[in-house]
Design a protein around this motif. Sequence first.
Motif, short mmCIF file in Angstrom:
data_model
loop_
_atom_site.label_atom_id
_atom_site.label_comp_id
_atom_site.label_asym_id
_atom_site.label_seq_id
_atom_site.Cartn_x
_atom_site.Cartn_y
_atom_site.Cartn_z
N ASN A 105 0.94 -1.26 -0.03
CA ASN A 105 -0.06 -0.19 0.18
C ASN A 105 0.74 1.37 -0.14
O ASN A 105 0.53 2.33 -0.75
CB ASN A 105 -1.09 0.12 1.37
CG ASN A 105 -2.13 -1.03 1.10
OD1 ASN A 105 -2.28 -1.22 -0.18
ND2 ASN A 105 -2.41 -1.63 1.97
N THR A 106 1.98 1.10 0.66
CA THR A 106 3.17 2.40 0.37
C THR A 106 3.61 2.44 -1.02
O THR A 106 3.68 3.73 -1.26
CB THR A 106 4.22 2.11 1.65
OG1 THR A 106 3.60 2.06 2.82
CG2 THR A 106 5.09 3.23 1.38
N ILE A 107 3.57 1.46 -1.54
CA ILE A 107 4.47 1.34 -2.76
C ILE A 107 3.26 1.98 -3.66
O ILE A 107 3.47 2.90 -4.63
CB ILE A 107 4.55 -0.04 -3.43
CG1 ILE A 107 5.90 -0.62 -2.77
CG2 ILE A 107 4.82 0.05 -4.82
CD1 ILE A 107 6.16 -1.82 -3.09
N LEU A 108 2.06 1.74 -3.68
CA LEU A 108 0.94 2.27 -4.68
C LEU A 108 0.69 3.78 -4.27
O LEU A 108 0.60 4.41 -5.29
CB LEU A 108 -0.58 1.55 -4.24
CG LEU A 108 -0.66 0.18 -4.66
CD1 LEU A 108 -1.99 -0.58 -4.47
CD2 LEU A 108 -0.43 -0.21 -5.91
N GLU A 109 0.85 4.24 -3.19
CA GLU A 109 0.89 5.61 -2.77
C GLU A 109 1.94 6.35 -3.54
O GLU A 109 1.60 7.32 -4.09
CB GLU A 109 0.98 5.86 -1.27
CG GLU A 109 -0.45 5.52 -0.62
CD GLU A 109 -0.41 5.63 0.89
OE1 GLU A 109 0.47 6.53 1.26
OE2 GLU A 109 -1.20 5.30 1.48
#
Length: 316
Positions: A105-109
């Motif tokens: 989810n951090t990567i997606l942001e």
Amino acid sequence: MQFRTKISIPQSDFPIDYDSKILSLGSCFAVNMAEKFDYFKFENTCNPVGILFHPLAIEKLIDFAVSGKQFCAEDVFFHNERWHCFDVHSDCSHSNKDELLLNLNTILETTRLQITESTHVIITYGTSWVYRNIATKEIVANCHKVPQKQFGKELLSVGAIEKSIQNTLDLIQKVNPKATIIFTVSPVRHLKDGFVENQQSKAHLITAIHTAINQQLSTNNYFPSYEIMMDELRDYRFYAEDMIHPSQVAIDYIWQRFSETSISEESLSVMKEVETIQKGLQHRPFNPNSESHQQFLSKLQDKMMQIQKQFPQIQF
């Protein structure tokens, strides 16, 4: 006397320079090119969720990032003592489920921000062959060594790839209408699919890319990596030992052709200076304490400071 044919590649109307922000997505050849960008100190991000081989996997990543998707427990599974996600490469897998979800989810942001800010998005497609999870009926980005019997293998049609490319372009342009998108097809031969099947796969990709970009804005273009390998470097001496991947010589040559046509003339001169510094940093002296070596280091430091004064984002 002419001993080989050379592909004519038009100059880009929107070349890359040292103020550009580049996002590279796709196959392992995307990594090869990204390593060159890194070496020459361009602002470049490559494959935030690891290598992605086919158009639908790349489209899904961009869709997730742009739409604000959040991975949840239903999106991951446990196999061989690690947690995995079928939508990302095994490089992202983790021994802890919560850590995997947090990382994804951090990567997606971060990826959404990179898509929004990029001046150039380079997409490298590797294959038209995909694997569909029989239980969920979903096409996966990576099988994570799950038993083969749990998947069906399919060849994406030209129409399906063209639709995926169009969706990808629409998603990027939704948040970044000024971005230049460069498509290319990986020169890596996917011979596990079969010799004829590999050629058919590449043909589907090339046909779909050209159809899609011809209907789009002139800011989008195609760089012929695959064609350079097949027509300019049509000799096994340009392959690595596995006879599948391009050798370092081939990678260097394809990068050279890319630089000539897709990087600004002003930046080419800066690249020469950066390369001089990089080679200087890699130099291993016989006597590190000698006066001549200290003078060499002083001159090298001066060159680095001059470059960084002009381009503060460059770090050696």
